[in-house]
Design a protein around this motif. Sequence first.
Motif, PDB file in Angstrom:
ATOM      1  N   PRO A  62      -8.707  -5.269  -8.039  1.00  0.00           N
ATOM      2  CA  PRO A  62      -7.350  -5.045  -7.770  1.00  0.00           C
ATOM      3  C   PRO A  62      -6.920  -4.175  -6.792  1.00  0.00           C
ATOM      4  O   PRO A  62      -7.488  -2.861  -6.278  1.00  0.00           O
ATOM      5  CB  PRO A  62      -6.624  -4.536  -9.171  1.00  0.00           C
ATOM      6  N   HIS A  63      -5.777  -4.284  -5.916  1.00  0.00           N
ATOM      7  CA  HIS A  63      -5.476  -3.465  -4.883  1.00  0.00           C
ATOM      8  C   HIS A  63      -4.206  -2.495  -5.397  1.00  0.00           C
ATOM      9  O   HIS A  63      -3.322  -3.003  -5.457  1.00  0.00           O
ATOM     10  CB  HIS A  63      -5.226  -4.192  -3.673  1.00  0.00           C
ATOM     11  N   ARG A  64      -4.530  -1.316  -5.429  1.00  0.00           N
ATOM     12  CA  ARG A  64      -3.414  -0.296  -5.667  1.00  0.00           C
ATOM     13  C   ARG A  64      -3.156   0.658  -4.708  1.00  0.00           C
ATOM     14  O   ARG A  64      -4.094   0.952  -3.911  1.00  0.00           O
ATOM     15  CB  ARG A  64      -3.611   0.039  -7.188  1.00  0.00           C
ATOM     16  N   GLY A  65      -1.925   1.339  -4.811  1.00  0.00           N
ATOM     17  CA  GLY A  65      -1.579   2.420  -3.654  1.00  0.00           C
ATOM     18  C   GLY A  65      -0.987   1.880  -2.620  1.00  0.00           C
ATOM     19  O   GLY A  65      -0.772   0.632  -2.456  1.00  0.00           O
ATOM     20  N   PHE A  66      -0.787   2.717  -1.840  1.00  0.00           N
ATOM     21  CA  PHE A  66       0.001   2.555  -0.811  1.00  0.00           C
ATOM     22  C   PHE A  66      -0.445   3.345   0.490  1.00  0.00           C
ATOM     23  O   PHE A  66      -0.830   4.560   0.316  1.00  0.00           O
ATOM     24  CB  PHE A  66       1.527   2.770  -0.768  1.00  0.00           C
ATOM     25  N   SER A  67      -0.590   2.960   1.911  1.00  0.00           N
ATOM     26  CA  SER A  67      -1.084   3.733   2.856  1.00  0.00           C
ATOM     27  C   SER A  67      -0.091   3.769   3.941  1.00  0.00           C
ATOM     28  O   SER A  67       0.577   2.590   4.467  1.00  0.00           O
ATOM     29  CB  SER A  67      -2.277   3.418   3.513  1.00  0.00           C
TER      30      SER A  67
END
Length: 148
Positions: A62-67
């Motif tokens: 899964p891809h989580r977070g924000f850049s």
Amino acid sequence: MRLHELINSNGSNRPKRRLGKGEGNGHGKTCGRGHKGSKSRSGYSIQPGFEGGQMPMYRRLPHRGFSNFKFHKGYAIVNLGDLERLADDVKEVNREVLVKAGLVRDNSLPLKVLGNGEIKSALKVSAAAFSASAKSKIEAAGGEALTD
């Protein structure tokens, strides 16, 4: 022992394998590539992350977070101390003057003036952005801070 005294040990430098130069050397015909298939062809390469048709690891997780990186606005930065060195030669400072002086590279980034250092000369400075301290120091010295 010195660098110029070093010598290679016996067998460390072997001659390059001459692939495809006949059957006698043991590496003729297919040249160690086997028979058929994509790996036997010239120009073969796979993209990074390819797992033989299996769903790759980077797509399974899964891809989580924000850049915020792709929304970050970069600046070419100049300090007031650097502008003071130019004060003897010019009264108006802009990107072209700073590029000629070697303080800014000629690139696509907008120019920002920061308040590090002191300025005594009344300069007319034009840039895309100013820090609050830089703007107040320029105006206190009798100069002008113009935004592009």
